[in-house]
Design a protein around this motif. Structure first.
Motif, PDB file in Angstrom:
ATOM      1  N   VAL A 153       0.830  -1.207   0.000  1.00  0.00           N
ATOM      2  CA  VAL A 153       0.000   0.000   0.000  1.00  0.00           C
ATOM      3  C   VAL A 153       0.868   1.262   0.000  1.00  0.00           C
ATOM      4  O   VAL A 153       0.903   2.022  -0.975  1.00  0.00           O
ATOM      5  CB  VAL A 153      -0.965   0.017   1.210  1.00  0.00           C
ATOM      6  CG1 VAL A 153      -1.773   1.317   1.228  1.00  0.00           C
ATOM      7  CG2 VAL A 153      -1.899  -1.187   1.167  1.00  0.00           C
ATOM      8  N   ILE A 154       1.607   1.479   1.098  1.00  0.00           N
ATOM      9  CA  ILE A 154       2.321   2.748   1.268  1.00  0.00           C
ATOM     10  C   ILE A 154       3.440   2.917   0.242  1.00  0.00           C
ATOM     11  O   ILE A 154       3.534   3.950  -0.437  1.00  0.00           O
ATOM     12  CB  ILE A 154       2.859   2.861   2.709  1.00  0.00           C
ATOM     13  CG1 ILE A 154       1.679   2.951   3.679  1.00  0.00           C
ATOM     14  CG2 ILE A 154       3.789   4.053   2.861  1.00  0.00           C
ATOM     15  CD1 ILE A 154       2.066   2.893   5.146  1.00  0.00           C
ATOM     16  N   GLN A 155       4.284   1.925   0.120  1.00  0.00           N
ATOM     17  CA  GLN A 155       5.397   2.022  -0.826  1.00  0.00           C
ATOM     18  C   GLN A 155       4.882   2.173  -2.258  1.00  0.00           C
ATOM     19  O   GLN A 155       5.418   2.959  -3.047  1.00  0.00           O
ATOM     20  CB  GLN A 155       6.266   0.770  -0.693  1.00  0.00           C
ATOM     21  CG  GLN A 155       7.608   0.848  -1.377  1.00  0.00           C
ATOM     22  CD  GLN A 155       8.517  -0.287  -0.949  1.00  0.00           C
ATOM     23  OE1 GLN A 155       9.070  -0.293   0.146  1.00  0.00           O
ATOM     24  NE2 GLN A 155       8.654  -1.302  -1.798  1.00  0.00           N
ATOM     25  N   SER A 176       7.840  14.404   1.176  1.00  0.00           N
ATOM     26  CA  SER A 176       8.254  15.403   0.193  1.00  0.00           C
ATOM     27  C   SER A 176       8.274  14.784  -1.199  1.00  0.00           C
ATOM     28  O   SER A 176       8.324  13.565  -1.361  1.00  0.00           O
ATOM     29  CB  SER A 176       9.633  15.956   0.542  1.00  0.00           C
ATOM     30  OG  SER A 176      10.609  14.921   0.525  1.00  0.00           O
ATOM     31  N   LYS A 177       8.245  15.644  -2.208  1.00  0.00           N
ATOM     32  CA  LYS A 177       8.198  15.178  -3.582  1.00  0.00           C
ATOM     33  C   LYS A 177       9.579  14.787  -4.091  1.00  0.00           C
ATOM     34  O   LYS A 177      10.577  15.449  -3.788  1.00  0.00           O
ATOM     35  CB  LYS A 177       7.636  16.282  -4.493  1.00  0.00           C
ATOM     36  CG  LYS A 177       6.118  16.330  -4.550  1.00  0.00           C
ATOM     37  CD  LYS A 177       5.592  15.228  -5.456  1.00  0.00           C
ATOM     38  CE  LYS A 177       4.103  15.372  -5.695  1.00  0.00           C
ATOM     39  NZ  LYS A 177       3.598  14.310  -6.584  1.00  0.00           N
ATOM     40  N   CYS A 178       9.629  13.705  -4.869  1.00  0.00           N
ATOM     41  CA  CYS A 178      10.867  13.321  -5.529  1.00  0.00           C
ATOM     42  C   CYS A 178      11.082  14.253  -6.720  1.00  0.00           C
ATOM     43  O   CYS A 178      10.134  14.773  -7.306  1.00  0.00           O
ATOM     44  CB  CYS A 178      10.792  11.881  -6.041  1.00  0.00           C
ATOM     45  SG  CYS A 178      10.557  10.647  -4.743  1.00  0.00           S
ATOM     46  N   ASP A 179      12.322  14.453  -7.087  1.00  0.00           N
ATOM     47  CA  ASP A 179      12.646  15.251  -8.264  1.00  0.00           C
ATOM     48  C   ASP A 179      12.555  14.354  -9.488  1.00  0.00           C
ATOM     49  O   ASP A 179      13.370  13.449  -9.668  1.00  0.00           O
ATOM     50  CB  ASP A 179      14.058  15.826  -8.134  1.00  0.00           C
ATOM     51  CG  ASP A 179      14.434  16.712  -9.320  1.00  0.00           C
ATOM     52  OD1 ASP A 179      13.547  16.951 -10.166  1.00  0.00           O
ATOM     53  OD2 ASP A 179      15.585  17.149  -9.377  1.00  0.00           O
ATOM     54  N   SER A 180      11.535  14.609 -10.315  1.00  0.00           N
ATOM     55  CA  SER A 180      11.327  13.758 -11.493  1.00  0.00           C
ATOM     56  C   SER A 180      12.350  14.032 -12.589  1.00  0.00           C
ATOM     57  O   SER A 180      12.539  13.217 -13.491  1.00  0.00           O
ATOM     58  CB  SER A 180       9.920  13.981 -12.062  1.00  0.00           C
ATOM     59  OG  SER A 180       9.801  15.301 -12.548  1.00  0.00           O
ATOM     60  N   GLY A 181      12.976  15.224 -12.524  1.00  0.00           N
ATOM     61  CA  GLY A 181      13.936  15.565 -13.574  1.00  0.00           C
ATOM     62  C   GLY A 181      13.294  16.000 -14.871  1.00  0.00           C
ATOM     63  O   GLY A 181      13.947  16.163 -15.878  1.00  0.00           O
ATOM     64  N   TYR A 226       3.695   5.889  -6.948  1.00  0.00           N
ATOM     65  CA  TYR A 226       2.763   6.497  -7.897  1.00  0.00           C
ATOM     66  C   TYR A 226       2.744   8.013  -7.787  1.00  0.00           C
ATOM     67  O   TYR A 226       2.611   8.722  -8.788  1.00  0.00           O
ATOM     68  CB  TYR A 226       1.352   5.974  -7.646  1.00  0.00           C
ATOM     69  CG  TYR A 226       1.108   4.549  -8.094  1.00  0.00           C
ATOM     70  CD1 TYR A 226       1.857   3.952  -9.101  1.00  0.00           C
ATOM     71  CD2 TYR A 226       0.089   3.794  -7.513  1.00  0.00           C
ATOM     72  CE1 TYR A 226       1.620   2.652  -9.502  1.00  0.00           C
ATOM     73  CE2 TYR A 226      -0.170   2.493  -7.918  1.00  0.00           C
ATOM     74  CZ  TYR A 226       0.599   1.926  -8.914  1.00  0.00           C
ATOM     75  OH  TYR A 226       0.346   0.638  -9.317  1.00  0.00           O
ATOM     76  N   LEU A 227       2.844   8.526  -6.553  1.00  0.00           N
ATOM     77  CA  LEU A 227       2.727   9.965  -6.312  1.00  0.00           C
ATOM     78  C   LEU A 227       4.073  10.688  -6.346  1.00  0.00           C
ATOM     79  O   LEU A 227       4.119  11.918  -6.235  1.00  0.00           O
ATOM     80  CB  LEU A 227       2.056  10.206  -4.955  1.00  0.00           C
ATOM     81  CG  LEU A 227       0.571   9.817  -4.884  1.00  0.00           C
ATOM     82  CD1 LEU A 227       0.122   9.703  -3.437  1.00  0.00           C
ATOM     83  CD2 LEU A 227      -0.278  10.831  -5.634  1.00  0.00           C
ATOM     84  N   GLY A 228       5.162   9.932  -6.474  1.00  0.00           N
ATOM     85  CA  GLY A 228       6.482  10.543  -6.485  1.00  0.00           C
ATOM     86  C   GLY A 228       6.860  11.131  -5.144  1.00  0.00           C
ATOM     87  O   GLY A 228       7.466  12.207  -5.067  1.00  0.00           O
ATOM     88  N   LEU A 229       6.503  10.414  -4.053  1.00  0.00           N
ATOM     89  CA  LEU A 229       6.779  10.894  -2.703  1.00  0.00           C
ATOM     90  C   LEU A 229       7.970  10.170  -2.093  1.00  0.00           C
ATOM     91  O   LEU A 229       8.148   8.969  -2.304  1.00  0.00           O
ATOM     92  CB  LEU A 229       5.568  10.657  -1.793  1.00  0.00           C
ATOM     93  CG  LEU A 229       4.277  11.429  -2.069  1.00  0.00           C
ATOM     94  CD1 LEU A 229       3.223  11.023  -1.054  1.00  0.00           C
ATOM     95  CD2 LEU A 229       4.526  12.922  -2.018  1.00  0.00           C
ATOM     96  N   LYS A 230       8.763  10.909  -1.327  1.00  0.00           N
ATOM     97  CA  LYS A 230       9.770  10.289  -0.486  1.00  0.00           C
ATOM     98  C   LYS A 230       9.086   9.816   0.792  1.00  0.00           C
ATOM     99  O   LYS A 230       7.940  10.164   1.064  1.00  0.00           O
ATOM    100  CB  LYS A 230      10.879  11.293  -0.160  1.00  0.00           C
ATOM    101  CG  LYS A 230      11.644  11.805  -1.381  1.00  0.00           C
ATOM    102  CD  LYS A 230      12.695  12.828  -0.975  1.00  0.00           C
ATOM    103  CE  LYS A 230      13.425  13.387  -2.186  1.00  0.00           C
ATOM    104  NZ  LYS A 230      14.426  14.415  -1.810  1.00  0.00           N
ATOM    105  N   THR A 231       9.789   9.052   1.605  1.00  0.00           N
ATOM    106  CA  THR A 231       9.173   8.513   2.816  1.00  0.00           C
ATOM    107  C   THR A 231       8.797   9.599   3.816  1.00  0.00           C
ATOM    108  O   THR A 231       7.956   9.377   4.689  1.00  0.00           O
ATOM    109  CB  THR A 231      10.105   7.496   3.508  1.00  0.00           C
ATOM    110  OG1 THR A 231      11.364   8.128   3.797  1.00  0.00           O
ATOM    111  CG2 THR A 231      10.332   6.294   2.620  1.00  0.00           C
TER     112      THR A 231
END
Length: 454
Positions: free
Chosen positions: A161-163, A176-181, A168-173
């Motif tokens: 679920v969480i991972q 915060s948002k991951c840098d999609s580049g 899907y949402l581009g979230l770090k744990t």
């Protein structure tokens, strides 16, 4: 069997499953490769896999159905987690037809029977799936079974679920948002489909997360009460070498991550409105389609026996506001409810998210207002089908029990599991919410407002 006959059969089996209203199984494949199928199994209620999202790969041989497909689990945390005695960390799935004589594969079986077999393995007591442990009944075995179930429940939440949703949402744990580049838009015509990650269940999992959010929080509260944070998992007797489920309980961390996902999904839903305004300005195909459907459905509703009101928020075809009037002679009689229907600029690939903004106590409406409903499978692009399904869901006073629709735990318990007295209390609380919808209608008794149902 000739190649074309094999493909025809596979295509039919995929289509048959996709047409069914089964909420626990979904299948998909790329148009160019029907022999490689992805399947999603949603964990059953009252099992340690409850409402988890478990993905499998199914590869059909050229001589299918004479030969069985190869099945692998894709939900393994990178080959580090064995979710079941029959579902290995490597992805291997042990099914019965590969076992004893009389249990061999038969061409009468198919994709659905494969998925149902896997689903049956993901039971309330998976410990007993291991050969030799089927009749373990002693105190030591009882403790081992409990320890095994505890860690499956934890890893179901953490990994399936969480991972998955963070990915899907581009979230770090930490939320915060991951840098999609990639800060710009990509022209779909410039993309090589074979190089794009195949994520057919992305939208489904997001919508189901909103359904089951309260259940996930309840599972975390239960886990925190039963195990200590940072307590190590207990290894089952049959877990050896790397084919195990190792780790420790971190429910406090899971709760934070779960809440961050919910916030991100809510932000994404409201972000669709801004995207939609831009899409409407340049008159995209989706914007034109939604505007046309809005005009048709709005006119149709005005002609009905209950003239539910429909409007666009700020003229935005991607945000519909429906005012629902409760049907006479029902528990909803006289109710006045505001319902927000949010559309993605990628509709219908991403399905609408429907939410009551006026508080209602209903077993198919989650505490945050998210409505649990299922439109006709063949009409997902028809907004009228969605509206009809929402109305049907909330007006049905004698529905069939479906544990896959447990989205409001308190209301569901009263409605289904507390006998006549519980059903009476449920009806009283529903009526009270209906009355409040009328009392506070001028100022908007919405979910962001403070209220009580006592």
């Amino acid at each position: 069997m000739p190649l074309d006959h094999s493909i025809i059969r596979i295509s039919k089996e995929i289509g048959d499953i996709q047409k069914t209203p089964d909420l626990s199984i979904a299948v998909a494949c790329r148009d160019i490769d029907v022999r490689n199928v992805r399947a999603l199994i949603v964990g059953a209620h009252e099992t340690p896999y409850e409402f988890g999202f478990f993905e499998f790969g199914v590869k059909f041989p050229d001589d299918y159905p004479s030969k069985s497909p190869a099945v692998v689990s894709l939900t393994t945390n990178g080959g580090r987690c064995r979710f079941n005695p029959n579902i290995y960390a490597s992805g291997k799935v042990c099914l019965t037809w590969r076992g004893e004589r009389g249990e061999e594969w038969s061409s009468a079986q198919g994709l659905e029977s494969i998925l149902l077999s896997i689903q049956s393995l993901m039971s309330a007591n998976p410990y007993e799936n291991e050969p030799g442990y089927e009749k373990s009944r002693g105190e030591k075995d009882k403790n081992a079974r409990k320890s095994y179930v505890d860690k499956i429940q934890h890893e179901t939440l953490r990994i399936s679920v969480i991972q998955r949703l963070e990915g899907y949402l581009g979230l770090k744990t930490d939320g915060s948002k991951c840098d999609s580049g990639n800060d710009g838009e990509v022209d779909p015509d410039d993309v090589d489909e074979s190089l794009v990650p195949f994520e057919p269940f992305k939208d489904l999992c997001k919508r189901r997360f909103l359904w089951y959010y309260e259940s996930y929080l309840a599972a975390i509260e239960k886990g925190k009460a039963e195990v200590n944070d940072n307590q190590n998992f207990v290894k089952a007797p049959f877990e050896v070498t790397s084919n195990t489920m190792d780790g420790r309980f971190v429910y406090q961390d899971l709760e934070k991550r779960l809440r961050n996902i919910k916030l991100a999904l809510d932000k994404e839903t409201y972000g669709w409105a801004q995207e939609g305004l831009q899409a409407a300005k340049v008159e995209t195909t989706v914007a034109a389609n939604l505007k046309h459907q809005y005009e048709q459905i709005s006119s149709h509703l005005k002609q009905g026996d209950l003239p539910h009101d429909l409007s666009l928020e700020d003229g935005n075809p991607f945000v519909w506001i429906m005012t629902y009037f409760g049907r006479p002679m029902t528990n909803l009689d006289g109710g006045l409810f505001r319902i927000r229907i949010s559309f993605s600029p990628r509709f219908p690939d991403e399905q609408p998210r429907v939410k009551f903004e006026t508080r209602i106590f209903h077993h198919l409406v989650a505490p945050d207002g998210t409505v649990c409903y299922t439109p006709r499978q063949d009409k997902k692009e028809d907004v009228g089908s969605h509206i009809e399904a929402v109305i049907s869901a909330i007006e049905d006073e004698d529905p069939a029990y479906d544990p896959r629709k447990l989205v409001n735990l308190e209301a569901s318990k009263l409605f289904w599991n507390s006998g006549k007295d519980g059903r009476k209390l449920y009806n009283r609380r529903l009526r009270r919410s209906v009355q409040q919808s009328m009392e506070y209608a001028p100022s908007g008794c919405f979910y962001r407002a403070t209220w009580t149902d006592s």
